[in-house]
Design a protein around this motif. Structure first.
Motif, PDB file in Angstrom:
ATOM      1  N   TYR A   1       0.842  -1.203   0.000  1.00 29.70           N
ATOM      2  CA  TYR A   1       0.000   0.000   0.000  1.00 29.70           C
ATOM      3  C   TYR A   1       0.883   1.262   0.000  1.00 29.70           C
TER       4      TYR A   1
ATOM      5  N   GLY B   1     -10.366  -6.066   5.885  1.00 29.04           N
ATOM      6  CA  GLY B   1      -9.493  -5.860   4.721  1.00 29.04           C
ATOM      7  C   GLY B   1      -8.978  -7.194   4.225  1.00 29.04           C
TER       8      GLY B   1
ATOM      9  N   SER C   1      -9.140  -9.234   1.715  1.00 31.52           N
ATOM     10  CA  SER C   1      -8.534  -9.542   0.406  1.00 31.52           C
ATOM     11  C   SER C   1      -7.162  -8.911   0.229  1.00 31.52           C
TER      12      SER C   1
ATOM     13  N   GLY D   1      -3.172  -7.422   1.330  1.00 32.42           N
ATOM     14  CA  GLY D   1      -1.938  -8.112   1.671  1.00 32.42           C
ATOM     15  C   GLY D   1      -1.894  -8.538   3.131  1.00 32.42           C
ATOM     16  N   VAL D   2      -2.147  -7.609   4.048  1.00 38.27           N
ATOM     17  CA  VAL D   2      -2.143  -7.955   5.470  1.00 38.27           C
ATOM     18  C   VAL D   2      -3.232  -8.978   5.751  1.00 38.27           C
ATOM     19  N   GLY D   3      -4.420  -8.738   5.210  1.00 41.13           N
ATOM     20  CA  GLY D   3      -5.565  -9.595   5.500  1.00 41.13           C
ATOM     21  C   GLY D   3      -5.361 -11.036   5.061  1.00 41.13           C
TER      22      GLY D   3
ATOM     23  N   THR E   1     -14.840  -8.663   3.833  1.00 42.80           N
ATOM     24  CA  THR E   1     -14.376  -8.171   2.535  1.00 42.80           C
ATOM     25  C   THR E   1     -15.488  -7.422   1.801  1.00 42.80           C
TER      26      THR E   1
ATOM     27  N   ARG F   1     -15.340  -7.587  -1.439  1.00 43.92           N
ATOM     28  CA  ARG F   1     -15.312  -8.264  -2.749  1.00 43.92           C
ATOM     29  C   ARG F   1     -15.770  -9.711  -2.592  1.00 43.92           C
TER      30      ARG F   1
ATOM     31  N   SER G   1      -6.930  -3.864   9.493  1.00 43.48           N
ATOM     32  CA  SER G   1      -6.003  -3.037   8.698  1.00 43.48           C
ATOM     33  C   SER G   1      -6.759  -1.903   8.021  1.00 43.48           C
TER      34      SER G   1
ATOM     35  N   CYS H   1      -3.363  -1.878  12.464  1.00 40.27           N
ATOM     36  CA  CYS H   1      -2.131  -1.542  11.736  1.00 40.27           C
ATOM     37  C   CYS H   1      -2.372  -0.585  10.582  1.00 40.27           C
ATOM     38  N   GLY H   2      -3.630  -0.368  10.181  1.00 40.63           N
ATOM     39  CA  GLY H   2      -3.805   0.364   8.927  1.00 40.63           C
ATOM     40  C   GLY H   2      -4.989   1.297   8.901  1.00 40.63           C
TER      41      GLY H   2
ATOM     42  N   ALA I   1      -6.973   1.751   5.671  1.00 41.59           N
ATOM     43  CA  ALA I   1      -7.502   1.646   4.303  1.00 41.59           C
ATOM     44  C   ALA I   1      -8.858   2.328   4.180  1.00 41.59           C
ATOM     45  N   GLN I   2      -9.653   2.322   5.267  1.00 40.85           N
ATOM     46  CA  GLN I   2     -10.905   3.089   5.227  1.00 40.85           C
ATOM     47  C   GLN I   2     -10.665   4.520   5.684  1.00 40.85           C
TER      48      GLN I   2
ATOM     49  N   ILE J   1       0.133  -1.778  16.022  1.00 43.05           N
ATOM     50  CA  ILE J   1       1.143  -2.559  15.291  1.00 43.05           C
ATOM     51  C   ILE J   1       1.936  -1.618  14.392  1.00 43.05           C
TER      52      ILE J   1
ATOM     53  N   VAL K   1       7.532  -0.732  10.691  1.00 43.70           N
ATOM     54  CA  VAL K   1       8.665   0.052  10.173  1.00 43.70           C
ATOM     55  C   VAL K   1       9.828   0.082  11.156  1.00 43.70           C
TER      56      VAL K   1
ATOM     57  N   VAL L   1      -3.170  -1.131  -5.844  1.00 44.94           N
ATOM     58  CA  VAL L   1      -3.176  -1.554  -4.428  1.00 44.94           C
ATOM     59  C   VAL L   1      -3.831  -0.466  -3.580  1.00 44.94           C
TER      60      VAL L   1
HETATM   61  N1  NAP Z   1       1.400  -0.347  10.686  1.00 41.88           N
HETATM   62  C1  NAP Z   1       2.205  -0.931   9.818  1.00 41.88           C
HETATM   63  O1  NAP Z   1       3.381  -1.188  10.074  1.00 41.88           O
HETATM   64  C2  NAP Z   1       1.636  -1.332   8.494  1.00 41.88           C
HETATM   65  C3  NAP Z   1       2.267  -2.307   7.712  1.00 41.88           C
HETATM   66  C4  NAP Z   1       1.649  -2.743   6.532  1.00 41.88           C
HETATM   67  C5  NAP Z   1       0.458  -2.148   6.129  1.00 41.88           C
HETATM   68  N2  NAP Z   1      -0.075  -1.150   6.878  1.00 41.88           N
HETATM   69  C6  NAP Z   1      -1.346  -0.512   6.487  1.00 41.88           C
HETATM   70  O2  NAP Z   1      -2.344  -1.515   6.512  1.00 41.88           O
HETATM   71  C7  NAP Z   1      -3.308  -1.230   5.504  1.00 41.88           C
HETATM   72  C8  NAP Z   1      -3.466  -2.459   4.616  1.00 41.88           C
HETATM   73  O3  NAP Z   1      -2.251  -2.705   3.930  1.00 41.88           O
HETATM   74  P1  NAP Z   1      -2.233  -3.802   2.770  1.00 41.88           P
HETATM   75  O4  NAP Z   1      -0.848  -3.854   2.270  1.00 41.88           O
HETATM   76  O5  NAP Z   1      -2.918  -5.015   3.234  1.00 41.88           O
HETATM   77  O6  NAP Z   1      -3.151  -3.024   1.700  1.00 41.88           O
HETATM   78  P2  NAP Z   1      -4.124  -3.654   0.589  1.00 41.88           P
HETATM   79  O7  NAP Z   1      -3.506  -4.854   0.003  1.00 41.88           O
HETATM   80  O8  NAP Z   1      -4.539  -2.518  -0.269  1.00 41.88           O
HETATM   81  O9  NAP Z   1      -5.386  -4.148   1.445  1.00 41.88           O
HETATM   82  C9  NAP Z   1      -6.294  -3.256   2.045  1.00 41.88           C
HETATM   83  C10 NAP Z   1      -7.684  -3.898   2.008  1.00 41.88           C
HETATM   84  O10 NAP Z   1      -8.573  -3.084   2.776  1.00 41.88           O
HETATM   85  C11 NAP Z   1      -9.876  -3.190   2.238  1.00 41.88           C
HETATM   86  N3  NAP Z   1     -10.358  -1.825   1.975  1.00 41.88           N
HETATM   87  C12 NAP Z   1      -9.911  -0.941   1.052  1.00 41.88           C
HETATM   88  N4  NAP Z   1     -10.610   0.211   1.124  1.00 41.88           N
HETATM   89  C13 NAP Z   1     -11.521   0.045   2.110  1.00 41.88           C
HETATM   90  C14 NAP Z   1     -12.551   0.880   2.654  1.00 41.88           C
HETATM   91  N5  NAP Z   1     -12.776   2.110   2.186  1.00 41.88           N
HETATM   92  N6  NAP Z   1     -13.303   0.387   3.652  1.00 41.88           N
HETATM   93  C15 NAP Z   1     -13.095  -0.856   4.140  1.00 41.88           C
HETATM   94  N7  NAP Z   1     -12.138  -1.702   3.658  1.00 41.88           N
HETATM   95  C16 NAP Z   1     -11.354  -1.240   2.669  1.00 41.88           C
HETATM   96  C17 NAP Z   1      -9.770  -4.007   0.941  1.00 41.88           C
HETATM   97  O11 NAP Z   1     -10.116  -5.349   1.267  1.00 41.88           O
HETATM   98  P3  NAP Z   1     -11.495  -6.020   0.745  1.00 41.88           P
HETATM   99  O12 NAP Z   1     -11.563  -5.753  -0.722  1.00 41.88           O
HETATM  100  O13 NAP Z   1     -11.359  -7.461   1.104  1.00 41.88           O
HETATM  101  O14 NAP Z   1     -12.610  -5.327   1.496  1.00 41.88           O
HETATM  102  C18 NAP Z   1      -8.297  -3.945   0.616  1.00 41.88           C
HETATM  103  O15 NAP Z   1      -7.890  -5.060  -0.115  1.00 41.88           O
HETATM  104  C19 NAP Z   1      -2.837   0.018   4.798  1.00 41.88           C
HETATM  105  O16 NAP Z   1      -3.471   1.143   5.399  1.00 41.88           O
HETATM  106  C20 NAP Z   1      -1.344   0.029   5.085  1.00 41.88           C
HETATM  107  O17 NAP Z   1      -0.792   1.318   5.031  1.00 41.88           O
HETATM  108  C21 NAP Z   1       0.491  -0.738   8.038  1.00 41.88           C
END
Ligand code: NAP
Length: 325
Positions: free
Chosen positions: A39, A153, A155, A157-159, A177, A179, A218, A240-241, A243-244, A265, A268, A310
């Motif tokens: 992301y 979340g 679908s 990467g974290v999920g 999800t 999706r 996330s 940790c995230g 996304a919403q 969580i 980094v 992503v």
């Molecule tokens: N704290 C840390 O160290 C750390 C490390 C890694 C990632 N992160 C954060 O964690 C989050 C997820 O990372 P990722 O790599 O897994 O990203 P990703 O692959 O884009 O997955 C995020 C998932 O969240 C869901 N989503 C997206 N928009 C949404 C919304 N408006 N409302 C509800 N659900 C939504 C979607 O899943 P569905 O389609 O299944 O609903 C999407 O696939 C990001 O915010 C990233 O910055 C933080």
């Protein structure tokens, strides 16, 4: 010089040749084999100022490869070691892994267990490492058999990795999800139930029916508030995230009436000992074949188009970047 993706204020992101410096004190040179698309990498491509903090920048918050030169004072790794580095400023405050060579700080490098090959390590990447950190935190509070654990979340990467890790330890996993087309894939990873994320995305009452023994979130925002409101007495939720949303519109009620714990969580800046523990657990708990089912491999050029996908939440699972392509 090394072939790399470069993000700068003077031109659109492109694949080009970039200077490689000699490793300074405490740094090592890594011959990179793979990175991945997270992301944050999508945000870096868009030159989001919270992520792309130097100009120009080679994105890529993950580096996997072999150490080929050492700066002064480096002790914990040797030339020839296969290593992984997640976060630690890569792709944010210094050049990252979307390059054939990367000079990285040695203090956060983990030598890869023999059972994790380079492409598997990149498929895990920051997203999978963060999922592992989330599970390590959650299991201080939630034992297998104590009730369903929700993964939001699902679908992403974290999920996807969190589902596989929790199911492997015997947890009953519910995937949230947006999706529905991914339902079969989420069940294949180990989810026994799948819910529509719309049931969680609008803010509800601060206390709702106690449902989850724990959760890996996330997504943040109203979703996280609803997850806290539906967690059982003594349960725990990792965050940790965003996304919403980065906002968290909740009250203290889940904490003071149900003793729910909210666990932060951060991948980094994780200390080396925690990084090593997480990678050891990934080596034993995560089935490479399961992750391969939701992983695709792209080259540097294609990574430029996957990053924005992503961020848009349009990618299922993980994307590995083979830097020699
Ligand atoms: N704290 C840390 O160290 C750390 C490390 C890694 C990632 N992160 C954060 O964690 C989050 C997820 O990372 P990722 O790599 O897994 O990203 P990703 O692959 O884009 O997955 C995020 C998932 O969240 C869901 N989503 C997206 N928009 C949404 C919304 N408006 N409302 C509800 N659900 C939504 C979607 O899943 P569905 O389609 O299944 O609903 C999407 O696939 C990001 O915010 C990233 O910055 C933080």
């Amino acid at each position: 010089m090394t072939r790399a993706v470069l993000v700068s204020s003077s031109a659109p992101p492109t694949v080009t040749d970039v200077d490689v410096t000699d490793p300074a004190d405490g740094e090592v040179l890594v011959d990179v084999t793979y990175s991945s698309v997270n992301y944050k990498d999508g945000l870096a491509l868009a030159r989001n100022p919270g992520v792309a903090r130097v100009d120009p920048l080679v994105p890529g918050i993950d580096v996997v490869g072999t150490v080929s030169a050492l700066g002064a004072g480096v002790q914990d790794v040797a030339i020839g070691d296969r290593v992984v580095l997640n976060g630690a400023g890569l792709g944010e405050t210094r050049h990252g892994g979307w390059a054939a060579h990367a000079v990285v700080p040695s203090g956060s490098l983990v030598v890869l267990p023999d059972t994790i090959d380079d492409s598997f390590a990149a498929a895990i990447g920051t997203a999978g490492f963060t999922a592992m950190l989330s599970v390590l935190a959650l299991e201080r509070f939630v034992e297998p058999g104590s009730g369903p654990v929700l993964v939001t979340g699902a679908s992403g990467g974290v999920g996807t990795v969190a589902i596989a890790l929790l199911a492997a330890r015997g947890h009953q996993v519910t995937a949230s999800t947006g999706r529905s087309a991914n339902e079969a894939s989420l069940r294949a990873l180990g989810a026994t139930d799948v819910v529509d994320r719309a049931t969680l995305s609008d803010l509800g009452k601060p206390m709702q029916r106690a449902t989850w023994a724990g959760a890996v979130d996330s997504v943040g925002g109203a979703t996280l508030a609803n997850v806290l409101a539906t967690t059982k007495w003594g349960g725990a939720v990792t965050a940790c995230g965003l996304a919403q949303d980065s906002a968290l519109p909740t009250t203290v009620l889940p904490f003071i009436l149900r003793a729910v714990s909210l666990l932060g969580i951060n991948s980094v800046d994780a200390p080396l000992e925690l990084r090593r523990r997480a990678w050891e657990r990934l080596a034993t708990d995560l089935d490479p074949a399961l992750l391969a089912g939701v992983t695709r491999v792209v080259g540097l050029e294609e990574a430029l188009t996957v990053g924005p996908q992503v961020v848009a939440g349009a990618v299922h699972g993980r994307t590995v970047v083979a830097v020699d392509r």
